[in-house]
Structures are given as structure tokens and as C-alpha cells.
Design a protein around this motif. Structure first.
Motif, PDB file in Angstrom:
ATOM      1  N   LEU A 194      16.684  47.358  39.035  1.00  0.00           N
ATOM      2  CA  LEU A 194      17.533  46.162  38.996  1.00  0.00           C
ATOM      3  C   LEU A 194      18.091  45.933  37.595  1.00  0.00           C
TER       4      LEU A 194
ATOM      5  N   ILE B 149      22.068  45.739  38.153  1.00  0.00           N
ATOM      6  CA  ILE B 149      22.766  44.448  38.126  1.00  0.00           C
ATOM      7  C   ILE B 149      23.747  44.374  36.961  1.00  0.00           C
TER       8      ILE B 149
ATOM      9  N   ALA C  65      26.674  46.495  37.885  1.00  0.00           N
ATOM     10  CA  ALA C  65      27.562  45.885  38.880  1.00  0.00           C
ATOM     11  C   ALA C  65      28.441  44.832  38.208  1.00  0.00           C
ATOM     12  N   LEU C  66      27.818  44.007  37.359  1.00  0.00           N
ATOM     13  CA  LEU C  66      28.594  42.951  36.699  1.00  0.00           C
ATOM     14  C   LEU C  66      29.617  43.555  35.746  1.00  0.00           C
TER      15      LEU C  66
ATOM     16  N   GLY D 117      32.491  44.782  37.707  1.00  0.00           N
ATOM     17  CA  GLY D 117      33.287  43.630  38.131  1.00  0.00           C
ATOM     18  C   GLY D 117      34.144  43.114  36.991  1.00  0.00           C
ATOM     19  N   CYS D 118      33.560  43.058  35.793  1.00  0.00           N
ATOM     20  CA  CYS D 118      34.304  42.558  34.632  1.00  0.00           C
ATOM     21  C   CYS D 118      35.503  43.441  34.326  1.00  0.00           C
TER      22      CYS D 118
ATOM     23  N   PHE E 149      36.466  37.150  41.690  1.00  0.00           N
ATOM     24  CA  PHE E 149      35.504  38.021  41.008  1.00  0.00           C
ATOM     25  C   PHE E 149      34.115  37.400  41.034  1.00  0.00           C
TER      26      PHE E 149
ATOM     27  N   ASN F 152      30.606  38.653  43.060  1.00  0.00           N
ATOM     28  CA  ASN F 152      29.374  39.015  42.367  1.00  0.00           C
ATOM     29  C   ASN F 152      28.220  38.076  42.707  1.00  0.00           C
TER      30      ASN F 152
ATOM     31  N   MET G 136      26.865  38.928  46.077  1.00  0.00           N
ATOM     32  CA  MET G 136      25.968  40.074  46.012  1.00  0.00           C
ATOM     33  C   MET G 136      24.529  39.613  45.723  1.00  0.00           C
TER      34      MET G 136
END
Lengths: 51, 733
Positions: free
Chosen positions: A4, A8, A11-12, A15-16, B122, B126, B129
Motif C-alpha cells: 500500500l 497509493i 496511484a495519486l 492522478g496528479c 480527479f 481518487n 478508490m
């Protein structure tokens, strides 16, 4: 659980990147002419030649 | 006079656009042009390639949505004229683009909403999730440490996103509250803020009620609706702006040395002289200095017959010169034109009307106290009677607010309006005002103006003898002139070969030396015959061996006028004709359109008073008009429409503008409005049913975060799908 701590933030971060790409796109006017952009793909860059 | 007028034309030539060119810091000249006739990517390519082929041009980019062409080049300002000429060769008309401020404000607002939507989306993705993990781990698989980590991460993403993406709602709600009123954004902002605050406090306390995902999905959906709404409206506005651009042709300013320069009407100063070619609108108030002509005043007075005018006669901006070229000595600045008196009437009418409160805002007016009362009751009930501590009781109360947050309501109205505006746009109706649809749904009386509204804006030829050889001859002669009457005659037989060597004598007519003698097409006096009755715009054809034949302009009812009026009547609406023209001109048109309720000879203030009287009597009036003299009546009516060719001031006063010549747009507008209203009501009704089901569940304290998220998404989807029904089937028209 250690996974994790990697997944995590990963993933963030992904996304950014998407978010920044979106900001750049809006700011640089990519959404100003949605119809025109869709049609531009048919344009032949090769001047003078009919498509 | 003739010599003076023809002399002017020699000196003229196309006016230069150099005054519109700006110089950038990079030393490049630039101009923004509005290119008419662009409708696909092929047109864009043609124009851009043509300009790119010129080595002097640094860049040329044409926006298909706004028809705006931005060109930059190295070299003199005068090149602007070459560029316009090159575009004209391709078959498009380019005029300077002047409505910078309107479009810039729209673009800035669209950008704010786009960015807010991007951030909300966005963050929602997230947080969702993380939320899934929390929902699935709810039954004990997840340790408290991991849960705490996930909650804190959610908060970390959600808080800045909500602060950024919620700004449009917070700002609008704050503005409303400061004025002591409420609008749709007040409960939305309250819901989002409460949800966030409660989720944050639960995160700190390690409780289970985290609704960050709910707050964010709410913002995402609402922002998407707002953005679409804004886009549809901005498109309609730019359509109307485009009409204004087309009408606001540059004025040809006469320079002392005799040449002309194209300048925006607003730049004309008193004392300057302007040249008005035949067929052009007059750009500023003033007096005719040279030239004998006929002036069409229908946009000002409603009279359809052109009036003769000569040196010394006063003319007003907005009148059309349909005779010979004239020079006008401007007496007022172009932007402070004639219409000052009309603007006062207009402002008075708009103030009287006051603000119309949109249906959604009215609903919110009583919705908010009820829901907030329920939340308070929930808190007190659980705390005092249910035996819970004040903290869990507060959680239940806030959950009620979250569930009852008028998300479906906030989406139901804009989405329906977007769909309705899109459908109207397909029929050529541009919706300018936000509340016009709601007001139009209540209309039970339709008031028409005559000239240019019930009738076509351009007068047509009265019937002429059906003799092909005469038509052929007249059309062949008329090809040599751009005079409106000549164009109408040309249309009698467009195939007729244009005659060679026709001489146009400005202000008098056309002369052709035929094999059997001179043939003339022009004014009665010049042709040596007695003039017809009345101050008609007429032309006579005299040729050897033929009797003199008269061609006269007449007013013509719009196609579909009688059918549209019958349709309005069939749907239970009263139809009235109010005209500024004379009785004798109004009566035949009223009869032809099947109207028995009509009034003629009304002054602008009289028209507005007639409309006001009916509105005060409780009628919901739709006013349809095009002239400057209609503007006060347009502003007085419940809701108003103007045709595309209307004067600027009427287009601005009207709630909707329609394109094309058919009057069927009027019943179509009312039908779509009625359908939109019924869908909005269904959606509001649906929101109430939804609340009636979920609020008791929330009051009972049975709502989980995932139930809240699911219920919100389902209701948003339902109202959107219902709104899309507007696109199906006929308008019921």
C-alpha cells in the motif's frame, strides 16, 4: 500492507499527472474550439494537395 | 446631384480596414476577423491554407465554433484588405471582429468551470478508490490503523479539491446570503460544507461516517451540468453576437482627400462625413449632405414604404439607404445614436418588470426551511428522546442534510435547459435569457409587430404581367445594378443574359441603347410616364414597341405566417397585431394573416403601453418584433422574441432571437418551453419522491456512506435521462 505504501502514492501521483495535463490543456486553449479540433484531423498538411 | 453622386463612387472603392489592425510586441501586425459562411472543417482548411500560402503571413488560425479568424503578418497594416479580399475570393465574407469583451468574459467563466470540474473529477476518482476499500473493509477485515490511514488520505485529497472546485457555488451562495436572499447554491454550498466538516470530524475521531466521496461526486456532477449550461448559453450568445457583427458593418468614413476608411460606427464623431452606398444601413444620425435617394425606415418607424430623402433631410442610424449613394454629415456620435429616447423607454420598462424568480429558486425558498427543520428535529429527537449522545445525534442530523441536499434539483433544471436550448438551436432559435423558457411556458397571448415580423424584412415585387419577353428584358437590364428594386426585378428571370453596355444613372435608373432605340428602367419622371399612386418604391420599363410597365415593391407575409398563427390559436392563445404603420398598410396584412385584432399607427411608447396594459390585466404576453420602435414593447412583455435581422437594440431587448424566414419558430419556441416546463416539474417531483424515501431512512440513522453515494448517483442519472426526453418526438407544435 507494505504494498500500500507504494501503490497509493503511485496511484495519486498518476492522478496528479493527469490533473496537471488537464490544467495545461485548458490553459493553453485546447478546449476553446472543440468542434474545429475534431475536424482538423481531416486536414491535409500537405499544401495544395486535395485530400 | 448625379455628377456628385457618381463622383463619390469613383473616389470610394472598398474602404480600408487598416484601423482595425493592432501591432504586437513582436512587430507583427494582427487582426481578428469574423468569417461568415464557415460551417465545417473543410472551410477552415481552405481559409487557413490559402492564407498560409502567403509567405508574409506568420500565422492564421480559424476557430470553427466562433468563426473567429486570427491572422498575424509581417508588414504594413494595409495588408488587412488583401487578406479580406483573399478570403472573399474563396467565397466567405470577413468582417472585423469587435465583440471582444463579451466573448472574453464567457471564455473566462467557461475556463473556471472546466478547471473546477477537472479538479473535482480527479479528486472524486481518487477518493472513490479509497472509499471502495473502506466500504468493503467495513465488516471487519480492515484494521483500525489502515482505516485511519485511508480516511486521512481521503481527507488530504478531498479538502483542497473541495475548497477549489466548490468556489463557484460558495461565491454565488455568499452573494445571495449577503443580499438577504437565497438561491439554489445556498443549500448546495451548505450541504457540501456540512458534509466536509462532518467527515473531517469523523476522521479526527476515527468514526465510520466519511462522506468525502459523496461531497466530491456531488460537486463533479453539478459542475458538469453548470459547464454544459454555460457552454450552451455562451453559444447562443455568440450566435446573437454574430448577428450583431454582421449588422454592424463598418461605416465608410469620408477622409478629407476623398478616399474612405472603414471604421466601427462607435468611432464616428459629430461633424464627420460618412458615405452610405445603396443598400447599406446608415451608421450614425445626421443630415444628408449630397445625394437624392430613398430611405427605408421600417426598423425605426414600422413603415414599410421607403421615403424619398435629399440634401438637408435628417436620417437616423438604423435606416437603410436603398436609392443612390449619399453623403451624411454626422450630428451625433455613432454610439450615442438616435435611439437615446428609445433606450430610456427601454430602461423604464426593464426596471418595472423587476427580477423574475426562477422556478428552482422558488422551490428552494420553501425546501430549505423544511429540510433544515427536519435535520434539527432529528438532532433533538435522537439526543433528547432517543438517548444518544449529542455527537452521534449530530451525525444523524447532518446525514439528513446530506441526503436531502438538492443535488437532483440542482441538476434537473440546468440539464433540462441545456437540452431545450440545444433543441431550439437546431430549429434556429437562440435563447439569450436564463429564465425565458420558464416565462414562455406561461404565455397565453402573442403580440406581433407587422413590418419585418409578420412580413418579410425585404419588400418583394408586386405581381407583374406574365409576359416572358418583358421579364427577360427587365431582368437583363436589372443585372447591371445592385439597387434593391433592381435585384428584385433580376429575380424575375435569373437566367436572362445580362445585357452588355447598360449605363447606370445614379438616382434615376438604367439605360441601354438597344437596336430599336433606348430602353430605360427607372423612375417615372426619367422614363417620361406618370408616377403610380402613393410614395411607392417603383420603377418603370419603357422600350420601343412596348407599353410602359410598372414594377413596384410590396410587402409580403412570411411563409407559414397564417399556419403559425392558426397553430397559436389552436393552442388557446390570443394573437394580436400592433403596428406603427398606417391603417391602410396594416389592414390587408392583418386580413391575409387571418387576424381580426389589430391596431395601427402606434408610436413606440404607445406599443409598450398596449403591451403593459395587457400584462397588468394578468395576461402572459409574448411580444414578437424587430424594429427599434418595438424595443420598449419587447422589454415590457412577459417574454419576447426578435427575428435575426432585427435592429441591435431589439435583439438585445429580446429573450430569444430566431434565424430564417419562417414564422414557425414562434409556436416552436412556445411548444419547447411548455415541454421543458413539464419535464422540469417532473424532475422536481422526482426529487421530492426521492427525498420522501431517503430522508426517513436518514432520520432513522440507517444511512451508510455507500448508500448515500449510490442514492446521489442514481437520482442524478434519473433526472438527466428524463431531461433528454426533450430531444425526442415533435415539439407538440
Amino acid at each position: 500492507m507494505n504494498a500500500l505504501l507504494l501503490l497509493i502514492p503511485l496511484a495519486l501521483a498518476l492522478g496528479c499527472i493527469g490533473l496537471f495535463a488537464f490544467f495545461w490543456a485548458v490553459r493553453s486553449g485546447q478546449y476553446d474550439d472543440i468542434e474545429g479540433a475534431a475536424e482538423r484531423i481531416f486536414n491535409d498538411d500537405n499544401e495544395g494537395g486535395e485530400p | 446631384m448625379t455628377a456628385a453622386a457618381s463622383g463619390l463612387q469613383v473616389a470610394g472603392g472598398p474602404p480600408t480596414l487598416a484601423g482595425y489592425v493592432t501591432r504586437g510586441a513582436d512587430g507583427l501586425s494582427a487582426i481578428d476577423l469574423f468569417v461568415d459562411g464557415i460551417h465545417c472543417g473543410g472551410c477552415v482548411r481552405k481559409v487557413e491554407n490559402r492564407l498560409a500560402a502567403d509567405a508574409r503571413i506568420a500565422s492564421a488560425r480559424l476557430n470553427l465554433s466562433t468563426r473567429r479568424l486570427q491572422v498575424r503578418w509581417r508588414g504594413a497594416r494595409g495588408m488587412a484588405d488583401t487578406i479580406v479580399a483573399a478570403i472573399a475570393e474563396l467565397g466567405y465574407a470577413a468582417t472585423p471582429y469587435a465583440q471582444e469583451d463579451v466573448t472574453a468574459a464567457d471564455a473566462a467563466r467557461a475556463r473556471t468551470l472546466q478547471l473546477a470540474f477537472g479538479v473535482a473529477f480527479f479528486a472524486m476518482a481518487n477518493v472513490m478508490m479509497l472509499s471502495w476499500a473502506l466500504w468493503v473493509g467495513d465488516d471487519g477485515d480492515m484494521g483500525p490503523g489502515t482505516r485511519g490511514l485511508f480516511q486521512w488520505l481521503s481527507a488530504l485529497v478531498a479538502l483542497p479539491a473541495i475548497a477549489y472546485a466548490g468556489r463557484p457555488f460558495f461565491a454565488s451562495a455568499w452573494a445571495a446570503l449577503r443580499q438577504g436572499s437565497t438561491n439554489m447554491d445556498v443549500p448546495i454550498a451548505a450541504g457540501v460544507l456540512l458534509t466536509t466538516a462532518m467527515s473531517l470530524s469523523e476522521t479526527v475521531r476515527g468514526g465510520p461516517h466519511i462522506y468525502f466521496d459523496g461531497a466530491l461526486s456531488l460537486l463533479t456532477v453539478l459542475l458538469l451540468g453548470r459547464w454544459l449550461d454555460q457552454r450552451a448559453r455562451s453559444r447562443a450568445r455568440s450566435g446573437v453576437t454574430r448577428l450583431a457583427e454582421l449588422a454592424a458593418r463598418p461605416v465608410a468614413l469620408l477622409l478629407p482627400e476623398g478616399s474612405t476608411e472603414a471604421v466601427p460606427a462607435a468611432r464616428i464623431r459629430p461633424g464627420q462625413r460618412i458615405l452610405v452606398a445603396a443598400g447599406e444601413r446608415i451608421g450614425a444620425d445626421g443630415r444628408i449632405e449630397t445625394g437624392e435617394t430613398r430611405i427605408e425606415t421600417s426598423l425605426i418607424t414600422g413603415e414599410w414604404l421607403p421615403q424619398a430623402a435629399g440634401p438637408g433631410d435628417a436620417v437616423l442610424a438604423g435606416m437603410t439607404n436603398i436609392g443612390a449613394p449619399i453623403v451624411v454629415h454626422a450630428e451625433r456620435a455613432g454610439n450615442a445614436s438616435s435611439v437615446a429616447e428609445m433606450v430610456q423607454l427601454l430602461e423604464a420598462a426593464e426596471q418595472k418588470k423587476g427580477g423574475y424568480v426562477a422556478l428552482a429558486d422558488r422551490v428552494v425558498g420553501f425546501y430549505t426551511p423544511v429540510v433544515h427543520g427536519l435535520a434539527l428535529a432529528t438532532f433533538l429527537g435522537w439526543w433528547l428522546l432517543g438517548g444518544l449522545g449529542w455527537q452521534p445525534a449530530l451525525v444523524h442530523a447532518v446525514t439528513v442534510l446530506i441526503i436531502a441536499c438538492p443535488c437532483a434539483l440542482g441538476l434537473a433544471v440546468p440539464v433540462t435547459q441545456v437540452v431545450a436550448a440545444g433543441r431550439l438551436m437546431k430549429s434556429g432559435i437562440l435563447l439569450k435569457s436564463e429564465t425565458a423558457l420558464e416565462r414562455a411556458a406561461e404565455v397565453n397571448m402573442v403580440v406581433f409587430d407587422k413590418t419585418g415580423t409578420l412580413t418579410l424584412p425585404a419588400a418583394a415585387l408586386a405581381p407583374v404581367p406574365d409576359r416572358p419577353e418583358v421579364r427577360r428584358l427587365a431582368a437583363g437590364l436589372a443585372a447591371a445594378s445592385l439597387h434593391p428594386l433592381a435585384r428584385a426585378i433580376r429575380a424575375l428571370d435569373p437566367e436572362a443574359p445580362a445585357l452588355d453596355g447598360v449605363i447606370e444613372v445614379p438616382g434615376l435608373g438604367l439605360l441601354w441603347a438597344g437596336p430599336e432605340g433606348d430602353i430605360r428602367l427607372g423612375s417615372a419622371e426619367w422614363c417620361g410616364v406618370a408616377a403610380g399612386e402613393g410614395p411607392q418604391a417603383e420603377a418603370w420599363l419603357v422600350a420601343p414597341g412596348l407599353p410602359a410597365i410598372r414594377f413596384a415593391l410590396t410587402q409580403q407575409l412570411r411563409p407559414d405566417a397564417d399556419r403559425s398563427i392558426a397553430l397559436l390559436r389552436a393552442t388557446g392563445r390570443e394573437v394580436v397585431l400592433l403596428s406603427g404603420d398606417r391603417d391602410a398598410a396594416v389592414a390587408p396584412i392583418a386580413a391575409e394573416a387571418g387576424l381580426d385584432a389589430w391596431q395601427a399607427g402606434l408610436l413606440p411608447a404607445g406599443k409598450a403601453a398596449e403591451v403593459a396594459r395587457r400584462v397588468q390585466a394578468g395576461q402572459q404576453v409574448l411580444m414578437v418584433g424587430d424594429g427599434i420602435n418595438d424595443a420598449p414593447a419587447l422589454a415590457t412583455a412577459t417574454v419576447s422574441m426578435a427575428p435575426g435581422h432585427a435592429s441591435d437594440i431589439s435583439r438585445n431587448a429580446a429573450d430569444a432571437v430566431w434565424l430564417g424566414s419562417s414564422l414557425a419558430a414562434v409556436p416552436e419556441f412556445l411548444a419547447v418551453a411548455a415541454k421543458a416546463r413539464s419535464i422540469i416539474r417532473q424532475n422536481i417531483g422526482f426529487s421530492f419522491v426521492y427525498n420522501a424515501i431517503w430522508v426517513p431512512v436518514a432520520v432513522a440513522g440507517l444511512v451508510n456512506p455507500w448508500i448515500a453515494a449510490l442514492a446521489m448517483a442514481a437520482s442524478s442519472l434519473a433526472v438527466t435521462l428524463n431531461a433528454l426526453r426533450l430531444n425526442r418526438g415533435g415539439g407538440g407544435a
